[in-house]
Design a protein around this motif. Structure first.
Motif, PDB file in Angstrom:
ATOM      1  N   VAL A 109      63.421 -56.590  74.743  1.00  0.00           N
ATOM      2  CA  VAL A 109      63.713 -57.792  75.547  1.00  0.00           C
ATOM      3  C   VAL A 109      62.845 -57.831  76.806  1.00  0.00           C
ATOM      4  O   VAL A 109      62.256 -58.869  77.133  1.00  0.00           O
ATOM      5  N   LEU A 110      62.730 -56.692  77.492  1.00  0.00           N
ATOM      6  CA  LEU A 110      61.892 -56.664  78.713  1.00  0.00           C
ATOM      7  C   LEU A 110      60.413 -56.897  78.377  1.00  0.00           C
ATOM      8  O   LEU A 110      59.721 -57.613  79.094  1.00  0.00           O
ATOM      9  N   ASP A 111      59.938 -56.300  77.276  1.00  0.00           N
ATOM     10  CA  ASP A 111      58.525 -56.445  76.903  1.00  0.00           C
ATOM     11  C   ASP A 111      58.199 -57.896  76.548  1.00  0.00           C
ATOM     12  O   ASP A 111      57.135 -58.403  76.899  1.00  0.00           O
ATOM     13  N   THR A 112      59.101 -58.555  75.838  1.00  0.00           N
ATOM     14  CA  THR A 112      58.836 -59.942  75.430  1.00  0.00           C
ATOM     15  C   THR A 112      58.995 -60.894  76.621  1.00  0.00           C
ATOM     16  O   THR A 112      58.074 -61.658  76.948  1.00  0.00           O
ATOM     17  N   ASN A 113      60.142 -60.833  77.271  1.00  0.00           N
ATOM     18  CA  ASN A 113      60.470 -61.865  78.267  1.00  0.00           C
ATOM     19  C   ASN A 113      59.713 -61.674  79.588  1.00  0.00           C
ATOM     20  O   ASN A 113      59.274 -62.663  80.189  1.00  0.00           O
ATOM     21  N   LEU A 114      59.581 -60.430  80.018  1.00  0.00           N
ATOM     22  CA  LEU A 114      58.980 -60.205  81.345  1.00  0.00           C
ATOM     23  C   LEU A 114      57.505 -59.797  81.253  1.00  0.00           C
ATOM     24  O   LEU A 114      56.643 -60.418  81.870  1.00  0.00           O
ATOM     25  N   LYS A 115      57.210 -58.771  80.426  1.00  0.00           N
ATOM     26  CA  LYS A 115      55.815 -58.328  80.324  1.00  0.00           C
ATOM     27  C   LYS A 115      54.950 -59.425  79.707  1.00  0.00           C
ATOM     28  O   LYS A 115      53.814 -59.651  80.124  1.00  0.00           O
ATOM     29  N   GLY A 116      55.502 -60.129  78.716  1.00  0.00           N
ATOM     30  CA  GLY A 116      54.752 -61.224  78.079  1.00  0.00           C
ATOM     31  C   GLY A 116      54.383 -62.294  79.100  1.00  0.00           C
ATOM     32  O   GLY A 116      53.274 -62.823  79.099  1.00  0.00           O
ATOM     33  N   THR A 117      55.334 -62.601  79.983  1.00  0.00           N
ATOM     34  CA  THR A 117      55.080 -63.603  81.041  1.00  0.00           C
ATOM     35  C   THR A 117      53.999 -63.093  81.997  1.00  0.00           C
ATOM     36  O   THR A 117      53.105 -63.844  82.399  1.00  0.00           O
ATOM     37  N   PHE A 118      54.063 -61.812  82.325  1.00  0.00           N
ATOM     38  CA  PHE A 118      53.042 -61.204  83.194  1.00  0.00           C
ATOM     39  C   PHE A 118      51.660 -61.267  82.533  1.00  0.00           C
ATOM     40  O   PHE A 118      50.672 -61.687  83.155  1.00  0.00           O
ATOM     41  N   TYR A 119      51.577 -60.874  81.244  1.00  0.00           N
ATOM     42  CA  TYR A 119      50.271 -60.848  80.559  1.00  0.00           C
ATOM     43  C   TYR A 119      49.626 -62.239  80.542  1.00  0.00           C
ATOM     44  O   TYR A 119      48.445 -62.393  80.848  1.00  0.00           O
ATOM     45  N   PHE A 120      50.411 -63.252  80.142  1.00  0.00           N
ATOM     46  CA  PHE A 120      49.844 -64.607  80.063  1.00  0.00           C
ATOM     47  C   PHE A 120      49.447 -65.116  81.447  1.00  0.00           C
ATOM     48  O   PHE A 120      48.400 -65.750  81.627  1.00  0.00           O
ATOM     49  N   THR A 121      50.297 -64.831  82.451  1.00  0.00           N
ATOM     50  CA  THR A 121      50.006 -65.307  83.810  1.00  0.00           C
ATOM     51  C   THR A 121      48.703 -64.687  84.310  1.00  0.00           C
ATOM     52  O   THR A 121      47.805 -65.388  84.797  1.00  0.00           O
ATOM     53  N   ARG A 122      48.579 -63.359  84.164  1.00  0.00           N
ATOM     54  CA  ARG A 122      47.364 -62.670  84.625  1.00  0.00           C
ATOM     55  C   ARG A 122      46.119 -63.235  83.939  1.00  0.00           C
ATOM     56  O   ARG A 122      45.093 -63.450  84.581  1.00  0.00           O
TER      57      ARG A 122
END
Ligand code: NAP
Length: 246
Positions: A109-122
């Motif tokens: 859940v953390l990898d999809t919802n939070l890390k995924g958002t970080f990766y796309f934003t960066r």
């Protein structure tokens, strides 16, 4: 048309809220890059948009994979020449009481919802900074504000998305980039259809407007935040929940 000649990247747009956001943004003239883990569902969303005369292209990507995310953003820039709007929508749940929470359910859940958002934003920030403009909208949840028993992983991920939204907004405002979040309440999608009847009834009792939200209720707020109508709005979290949290 509010988004004529704009390119919008939307994650998890193969169904539910993401598909509705893709359809609404396309109806206002945006070219849509559907970024979806299931290529079949992504293609389906594109067909719906194209059948209505819009422009859309599907890119198969798992938001948890930083290298794959960067490759997809490079491909979208090659195809469309830039990115004006990013909607981080892909999200999952793996509910359990914290005492029984498995490491893999927390990480998933953390990898999809939070890390995924970080990766796309960066990955979109460099091209947006070059253009000195851009709008990023992150799909959080009211659960990231209130918490919810049985959803410690999900609420932590969505609270994280809200913090990420505000910090990024402060970092990039001087470059003409706005970053906001929407926090939906209970919206009629596959994610909430799997709740059992008693849970649904309890939730309904807490919604002053007395109905569940529809994906387009979220999509219309995302449209506002993506457009110049929100040109003086950044770092905000807009709650869309029929009055449940106030
Ligand atoms: P949904 O119907 O389950 O759709 C989620 C979409 O994200 C699916 O298309 C899914 O693909 C995709 N996805 C999942 N993991 C992915 C990954 N690793 N990489 C790329 N795409 C991935 O959910 P929804 O209800 O529309 O929710 C959309 C967003 O709104 C989520 O962030 C959710 O947390 C948030 N939200 C929903 C509600 C609600 O009541 N529904 C309330 C508050 C917030 P597959 O179909 O292949 O799994």
């Amino acid at each position: 048309m509010l988004l004529k000649d704009k390119t919008a990247v939307i994650t998890g747009a193969g169904r539910g809220i993401g598909r509705s956001i893709a359809e609404v943004l396309a109806s206002e003239g945006a070219r849509i890059a559907v970024c979806e883990i299931s290529s079949e569902l992504g293609e389906e969303t594109c067909s719906i948009i194209k059948n209505k005369g819009g422009e859309a292209c599907s890119f198969g990507v798992d938001v948890r994979n930083a290298v794959a995310v960067q490759n997809v953003i490079d491909k979208i820039i090659d195809k469309y020449g830039g990115i004006d709007i990013l909607v981080n929508n892909a999200g999952v749940t793996r509910d359990n009481l914290i005492l029984r929470m498995k490491d893999e359910d927390w990480d998933f859940v953390l990898d999809t919802n939070l890390k995924g958002t970080f990766y796309f934003t960066r990955s979109v920030l460099k091209p947006m900074m070059k253009n000195r403009s851009g709008a990023i909208i992150n799909v959080a949840s009211v659960i990231g504000i209130t918490g919810n028993a049985g959803q410690s992983n999900y609420s932590a991920s969505k609270a994280g998305v809200i913090g990420l939204t505000k910090s990024t907004a402060k970092e990039v405002a001087s470059r003409g980039i706005r970053v906001n979040a929407v926090a939906p309440g209970f919206i009629e999608t596959d994610m909430t259809r799997k709740l059992d009847e008693t849970v649904r009834e309890k939730i309904m009792e807490k919604i002053p407007l007395g109905v569940m939200g529809m994906p387009e209720d979220v999509a219309n707020t995302v449209l506002f935040l993506a457009s110049d109508k929100a040109k003086y709005v950044t770092g905000q979290v807009i709650v869309i929940d029929g009055g449940m949290v106030m």
